[in-house]
Enzyme design. Sequence first.
Site, PDB file in Angstrom:
ATOM      1  N   ARG A 228      -3.904 -13.477  14.675  1.00 59.36           N
ATOM      2  CA  ARG A 228      -2.309 -14.282  15.352  1.00 59.36           C
ATOM      3  C   ARG A 228      -1.136 -13.227  13.909  1.00 59.36           C
ATOM      4  NH1 ARG A 228      -0.084 -11.908  18.973  1.00 59.36           N
ATOM      5  NH2 ARG A 228      -1.853 -13.444  19.922  1.00 59.36           N
TER       6      ARG A 228
ATOM      7  N   LYS B  80      20.067  -6.844   7.305  1.00 50.45           N
ATOM      8  CA  LYS B  80      19.560  -7.999   8.834  1.00 50.45           C
ATOM      9  C   LYS B  80      18.163  -7.887   9.691  1.00 50.45           C
ATOM     10  CE  LYS B  80      25.245  -6.052   9.691  1.00 50.45           C
ATOM     11  NZ  LYS B  80      25.583  -5.455  10.968  1.00 50.45           N
TER      12      LYS B  80
ATOM     13  N   LYS C  63      32.077  -5.748  -0.464  1.00 49.24           N
ATOM     14  CA  LYS C  63      32.436  -5.321   1.032  1.00 49.24           C
ATOM     15  C   LYS C  63      34.167  -6.224   1.294  1.00 49.24           C
ATOM     16  CE  LYS C  63      29.371  -5.622   4.162  1.00 49.24           C
ATOM     17  NZ  LYS C  63      28.029  -5.418   5.063  1.00 49.24           N
TER      18      LYS C  63
ATOM     19  N   GLU D 191      32.716  -1.238  -0.086  1.00 53.59           N
ATOM     20  CA  GLU D 191      33.280  -0.819   1.562  1.00 53.59           C
ATOM     21  C   GLU D 191      34.768   0.152   1.494  1.00 53.59           C
ATOM     22  OE1 GLU D 191      31.993  -3.143   4.846  1.00 53.59           O
ATOM     23  OE2 GLU D 191      34.377  -4.094   4.985  1.00 53.59           O
TER      24      GLU D 191
ATOM     25  N   ASP E 239      33.640   2.393   6.763  1.00 49.06           N
ATOM     26  CA  ASP E 239      33.119   1.275   7.748  1.00 49.06           C
ATOM     27  C   ASP E 239      33.245   1.027   9.072  1.00 49.06           C
ATOM     28  OD1 ASP E 239      30.978  -0.803   8.502  1.00 49.06           O
ATOM     29  OD2 ASP E 239      33.006  -2.283   8.128  1.00 49.06           O
TER      30      ASP E 239
END
Length: 285
Positions: A102, A137, A169, A202, A224
């Site tokens: 698995r 992410k 950012k 950013e 961005d």
Amino acid sequence: MISEKQFQAELDIIIQNGIREDIGPGDYSSLACIPDTAKGKAKLLVKDTGIIAGVEFAKMVFENVDPTLEVEVFIEDGAAVKQGDVVFHVSGSSQSILKAERLVLNSMQRMSAIATKTHKYVQLLEGTKTKILDTRKTTPGFRACEKWAVKIGGGENHRFALYDMIMLKDNHNDFSGSITHAITKTKAFLKHHNLDLKIIVEARNLAEIEEILQNEGVYRILIDNFNFEDTKKAIVLIGDKCFTESSGNINETTIRQYAECGVDYISSGALTHSVYNMDLSLKAI
């Protein structure tokens, strides 16, 4: 980026945690009906199309579960596969094969899906100078494998985590008081702690790009959520002062147009957070 030693340590953690999570005190299903002396053989069968990834990781899992297991590989990581292909055979203790099954399948199905999507994006960028990057992410606890899959698919890795690159950012800049304050404080912090880390900043608009360019030491500007026209203007403003990266809701239908604006990189969280697992199975033979 992190070192190979650090990356391997992350893979070891994934394997150990995967075994702990899935096997616990024992695989009672196998222990109940299969003698510990039984030997067996299984094949990794492809039931889908795409780019296979996770073969080398599967070998690590088998080695960790039982060093006596033998793996015969027919199709290597990064190869195109189709339904009916057999990627490898694994032979040895039947109980050990079932213990590893698995974790191997879950990992390879996910990694293959990511490699397949990345490969598609790389093809869409063919003929441009733009390279595709992943992001943070990722699935918690599985980041090293997912970023490995991006590389297998032909993409490049962004920073691995919060510690191997500086990325200022919007919230960092706002909490610091301004972009210039954030950059100035960051450079002082790196110098004080003797850290050699690249700085990405950013920008939300052209005015912020102009402010960033007034500061030395920026490695890359993250453009961005810009539209195509403003992205082109940003590229002209930046010139060869630093590298450029576009990000923000860029998908298969828009990625080529952003690349043609002249950006060096496009980062996409979709490479890792929006994929459908490749259909694979491990069958006794």
